[in-house]
Design a protein around this motif. Sequence first.
Motif, PDB file in Angstrom:
ATOM      1  N   LYS A  76      67.122  38.601  31.279  1.00 42.34           N
ATOM      2  CA  LYS A  76      67.951  38.592  30.371  1.00 42.34           C
ATOM      3  C   LYS A  76      66.937  38.559  28.761  1.00 42.34           C
ATOM      4  O   LYS A  76      65.897  38.334  28.651  1.00 42.34           O
ATOM      5  CB  LYS A  76      69.497  36.971  30.105  1.00 42.34           C
ATOM      6  N   LYS A  77      67.327  38.798  27.553  1.00 43.96           N
ATOM      7  CA  LYS A  77      66.293  38.535  26.535  1.00 43.96           C
ATOM      8  C   LYS A  77      67.136  37.774  25.484  1.00 43.96           C
ATOM      9  O   LYS A  77      67.794  37.674  24.921  1.00 43.96           O
ATOM     10  CB  LYS A  77      66.137  40.366  25.813  1.00 43.96           C
ATOM     11  N   LYS A  78      66.413  36.814  25.218  1.00 42.99           N
ATOM     12  CA  LYS A  78      66.769  35.813  24.124  1.00 42.99           C
ATOM     13  C   LYS A  78      65.610  35.494  22.855  1.00 42.99           C
ATOM     14  O   LYS A  78      64.566  35.890  23.203  1.00 42.99           O
ATOM     15  CB  LYS A  78      66.473  34.155  24.536  1.00 42.99           C
ATOM     16  N   GLN A  79      66.242  35.079  21.748  1.00 45.56           N
ATOM     17  CA  GLN A  79      65.568  34.894  20.790  1.00 45.56           C
ATOM     18  C   GLN A  79      65.571  33.862  19.863  1.00 45.56           C
ATOM     19  O   GLN A  79      66.653  33.074  19.669  1.00 45.56           O
ATOM     20  CB  GLN A  79      65.210  36.240  19.450  1.00 45.56           C
ATOM     21  N   TRP A  80      64.751  32.970  19.910  1.00 47.31           N
ATOM     22  CA  TRP A  80      64.416  31.702  19.064  1.00 47.31           C
ATOM     23  C   TRP A  80      64.790  32.133  17.454  1.00 47.31           C
ATOM     24  O   TRP A  80      64.506  32.693  16.977  1.00 47.31           O
ATOM     25  CB  TRP A  80      63.738  31.401  19.516  1.00 47.31           C
ATOM     26  N   GLN A  81      65.547  31.282  16.461  1.00 47.04           N
ATOM     27  CA  GLN A  81      66.368  31.264  15.431  1.00 47.04           C
ATOM     28  C   GLN A  81      65.112  30.671  14.656  1.00 47.04           C
ATOM     29  O   GLN A  81      64.185  29.487  15.574  1.00 47.04           O
ATOM     30  CB  GLN A  81      67.701  30.604  15.261  1.00 47.04           C
ATOM     31  N   GLY A  82      65.127  30.273  13.218  1.00 45.37           N
ATOM     32  CA  GLY A  82      64.213  29.756  12.172  1.00 45.37           C
ATOM     33  C   GLY A  82      63.014  29.686  12.093  1.00 45.37           C
ATOM     34  O   GLY A  82      62.040  29.035  11.937  1.00 45.37           O
ATOM     35  N   TRP A  83      62.442  31.143  12.300  1.00 48.12           N
ATOM     36  CA  TRP A  83      60.962  31.205  12.255  1.00 48.12           C
ATOM     37  C   TRP A  83      60.426  31.550  11.015  1.00 48.12           C
ATOM     38  O   TRP A  83      61.347  31.898  10.021  1.00 48.12           O
ATOM     39  CB  TRP A  83      60.883  32.955  13.142  1.00 48.12           C
ATOM     40  N   GLY A  84      59.131  31.193  10.747  1.00 46.59           N
ATOM     41  CA  GLY A  84      58.724  31.947   9.324  1.00 46.59           C
ATOM     42  C   GLY A  84      58.348  32.871   9.464  1.00 46.59           C
ATOM     43  O   GLY A  84      58.091  33.870  10.520  1.00 46.59           O
ATOM     44  N   PRO A  85      57.666  33.306   8.180  1.00 47.04           N
ATOM     45  CA  PRO A  85      57.358  34.894   7.575  1.00 47.04           C
ATOM     46  C   PRO A  85      55.566  35.101   8.127  1.00 47.04           C
ATOM     47  O   PRO A  85      55.698  36.672   8.439  1.00 47.04           O
ATOM     48  CB  PRO A  85      57.407  35.375   5.900  1.00 47.04           C
ATOM     49  N   ASP A  86      54.735  34.256   8.778  1.00 46.36           N
ATOM     50  CA  ASP A  86      53.657  34.065   8.548  1.00 46.36           C
ATOM     51  C   ASP A  86      52.830  34.131  10.212  1.00 46.36           C
ATOM     52  O   ASP A  86      52.025  34.446  10.661  1.00 46.36           O
ATOM     53  CB  ASP A  86      52.721  33.586   8.241  1.00 46.36           C
ATOM     54  N   GLU A  87      54.079  33.768  11.219  1.00 50.87           N
ATOM     55  CA  GLU A  87      53.513  33.994  12.438  1.00 50.87           C
ATOM     56  C   GLU A  87      54.337  34.865  13.764  1.00 50.87           C
ATOM     57  O   GLU A  87      54.885  35.473  13.425  1.00 50.87           O
ATOM     58  CB  GLU A  87      53.655  32.529  13.133  1.00 50.87           C
ATOM     59  N   GLN A  88      53.730  35.552  14.545  1.00 51.21           N
ATOM     60  CA  GLN A  88      53.583  36.124  15.423  1.00 51.21           C
ATOM     61  C   GLN A  88      54.117  36.018  16.633  1.00 51.21           C
ATOM     62  O   GLN A  88      53.648  35.173  17.033  1.00 51.21           O
ATOM     63  CB  GLN A  88      52.764  37.195  15.925  1.00 51.21           C
ATOM     64  N   ALA A  89      55.382  35.761  16.379  1.00 46.01           N
ATOM     65  CA  ALA A  89      56.125  35.285  18.286  1.00 46.01           C
ATOM     66  C   ALA A  89      55.062  35.757  18.867  1.00 46.01           C
ATOM     67  O   ALA A  89      54.661  36.724  19.612  1.00 46.01           O
ATOM     68  CB  ALA A  89      57.685  35.982  18.471  1.00 46.01           C
ATOM     69  N   GLU A  90      55.468  35.412  20.149  1.00 47.80           N
ATOM     70  CA  GLU A  90      54.683  35.471  22.049  1.00 47.80           C
ATOM     71  C   GLU A  90      56.025  35.658  23.032  1.00 47.80           C
ATOM     72  O   GLU A  90      56.679  34.928  22.635  1.00 47.80           O
ATOM     73  CB  GLU A  90      52.871  34.028  22.202  1.00 47.80           C
ATOM     74  N   GLN A  91      55.841  36.233  23.833  1.00 49.11           N
ATOM     75  CA  GLN A  91      56.575  36.373  24.908  1.00 49.11           C
ATOM     76  C   GLN A  91      56.609  35.574  25.880  1.00 49.11           C
ATOM     77  O   GLN A  91      55.301  35.464  26.115  1.00 49.11           O
ATOM     78  CB  GLN A  91      56.565  37.735  25.380  1.00 49.11           C
ATOM     79  N   HIS A  92      57.180  34.661  26.186  1.00 48.25           N
ATOM     80  CA  HIS A  92      57.502  33.576  27.397  1.00 48.25           C
ATOM     81  C   HIS A  92      57.766  33.784  28.256  1.00 48.25           C
ATOM     82  O   HIS A  92      59.874  34.222  27.910  1.00 48.25           O
ATOM     83  CB  HIS A  92      57.445  32.164  26.690  1.00 48.25           C
ATOM     84  N   TYR A  93      58.731  33.157  29.369  1.00 49.41           N
ATOM     85  CA  TYR A  93      59.410  33.194  30.313  1.00 49.41           C
ATOM     86  C   TYR A  93      60.026  32.489  31.154  1.00 49.41           C
ATOM     87  O   TYR A  93      59.030  30.995  31.070  1.00 49.41           O
ATOM     88  CB  TYR A  93      59.088  33.966  31.383  1.00 49.41           C
ATOM     89  N   LEU A  94      61.498  31.987  30.504  1.00 51.22           N
ATOM     90  CA  LEU A  94      62.112  30.976  31.195  1.00 51.22           C
ATOM     91  C   LEU A  94      63.012  30.752  32.965  1.00 51.22           C
ATOM     92  O   LEU A  94      62.674  32.380  33.224  1.00 51.22           O
ATOM     93  CB  LEU A  94      63.729  30.047  30.887  1.00 51.22           C
ATOM     94  N   ILE A  95      62.385  30.383  33.629  1.00 49.97           N
ATOM     95  CA  ILE A  95      62.155  30.176  35.563  1.00 49.97           C
ATOM     96  C   ILE A  95      62.576  29.394  35.870  1.00 49.97           C
ATOM     97  O   ILE A  95      63.618  28.235  35.585  1.00 49.97           O
ATOM     98  CB  ILE A  95      60.606  30.189  35.799  1.00 49.97           C
ATOM     99  N   GLN A  96      63.691  29.954  36.742  1.00 51.22           N
ATOM    100  CA  GLN A  96      64.597  29.513  37.787  1.00 51.22           C
ATOM    101  C   GLN A  96      64.981  29.720  38.784  1.00 51.22           C
ATOM    102  O   GLN A  96      64.407  31.425  38.989  1.00 51.22           O
ATOM    103  CB  GLN A  96      65.916  28.996  37.606  1.00 51.22           C
ATOM    104  N   PRO A  97      64.805  28.786  40.161  1.00 53.73           N
ATOM    105  CA  PRO A  97      64.420  27.473  40.258  1.00 53.73           C
ATOM    106  C   PRO A  97      63.205  27.212  39.302  1.00 53.73           C
ATOM    107  O   PRO A  97      62.094  27.569  40.108  1.00 53.73           O
ATOM    108  CB  PRO A  97      64.504  26.948  41.650  1.00 53.73           C
ATOM    109  N   ARG A  98      62.742  25.558  38.809  1.00 50.85           N
ATOM    110  CA  ARG A  98      61.631  25.273  38.293  1.00 50.85           C
ATOM    111  C   ARG A  98      60.660  24.953  39.629  1.00 50.85           C
ATOM    112  O   ARG A  98      59.442  25.206  39.515  1.00 50.85           O
ATOM    113  CB  ARG A  98      62.261  24.187  37.638  1.00 50.85           C
ATOM    114  N   ALA A  99      61.173  24.541  40.944  1.00 48.97           N
ATOM    115  CA  ALA A  99      60.212  24.289  41.563  1.00 48.97           C
ATOM    116  C   ALA A  99      59.214  25.419  42.165  1.00 48.97           C
ATOM    117  O   ALA A  99      58.497  25.427  42.782  1.00 48.97           O
ATOM    118  CB  ALA A  99      60.951  24.181  43.052  1.00 48.97           C
TER     119      ALA A  99
END
Length: 267
Positions: free
Chosen positions: A2-25
């Motif tokens: 799935k693809k998600k995007q966080w809101q509320g970014w400023g104009p001067d930074e580049q977003a970096e790709q991370h991953y949410l993982i389940q199960p956490r163990a």
Amino acid sequence: MKKKQWQGWGPDEQAEQHYLIQPRALAGGGDVRHVSEFLRASGWRDKSKTGGPLHMESPDRTVRIAYDPYVLPGGWTIHGRADGANGEWSAHLGQQTPVEIVAGLTDALTRPRSAHAPNVWAPLQEQRWHTRFEGQDYMATSPDCTAWVQYRQSPDGAAMWWTGAQDKQGNGWTANFTPNTPMHLVQAFSTELASPDPVMRPRGRVPMSTQIRTWSVSVKPSQLSAWQQARITAARAATWARNSARSTRPRTSARPYTPAGGTRTRR
């Protein structure tokens, strides 16, 4: 995926790709600073040598925590000195134990104990782990069968907690707690182990496992920094509150007022 995007970014930074993982163990070790920075903010002493393994000591010098990735099998060692209520104890956690789960135990070392009796199995049962006896041992396994907690008792009566996680490819970790490990610490560990919340890893640090679920998220460096700082700020606030409470001692009796000159008058 799935693809998600966080809101509320400023104009001067580049977003970096991370991953949410389940199960956490099964998410892999993660950033050790998640543990060490919280302890440092809680008043623990950093005894590490430059470029060497992590070594931290509690303010009262009764507990030491080490993380050494340079030896085999490597990982975490937590050692507690004997005191009036408990004997000497230790916990050994494998190198791939997720730092969020390690922090369940290490964060608990910075907080006062609850007045309630600890129950290691309660957080597991709340998340529908399967509990059962296996011979003399008591066992709990996660719903997807990738993680477990086992209470073992040897013929001489010594008890030990053994826990870990493993996928079908054989990747994972194990941890054990010696008999005198305070039960509230084992419960804090099991609470984080059983948590259904995903954990986040940067691109390139996602384990190659067929038994994890991942969600791609775009995150700015400032957001990561803010989340990390919020955790540190909470630790500092709690430490300040505890220290303030210790330094404040109510007076048991009021001192009589003496006027200038040292003479007391009656009316």
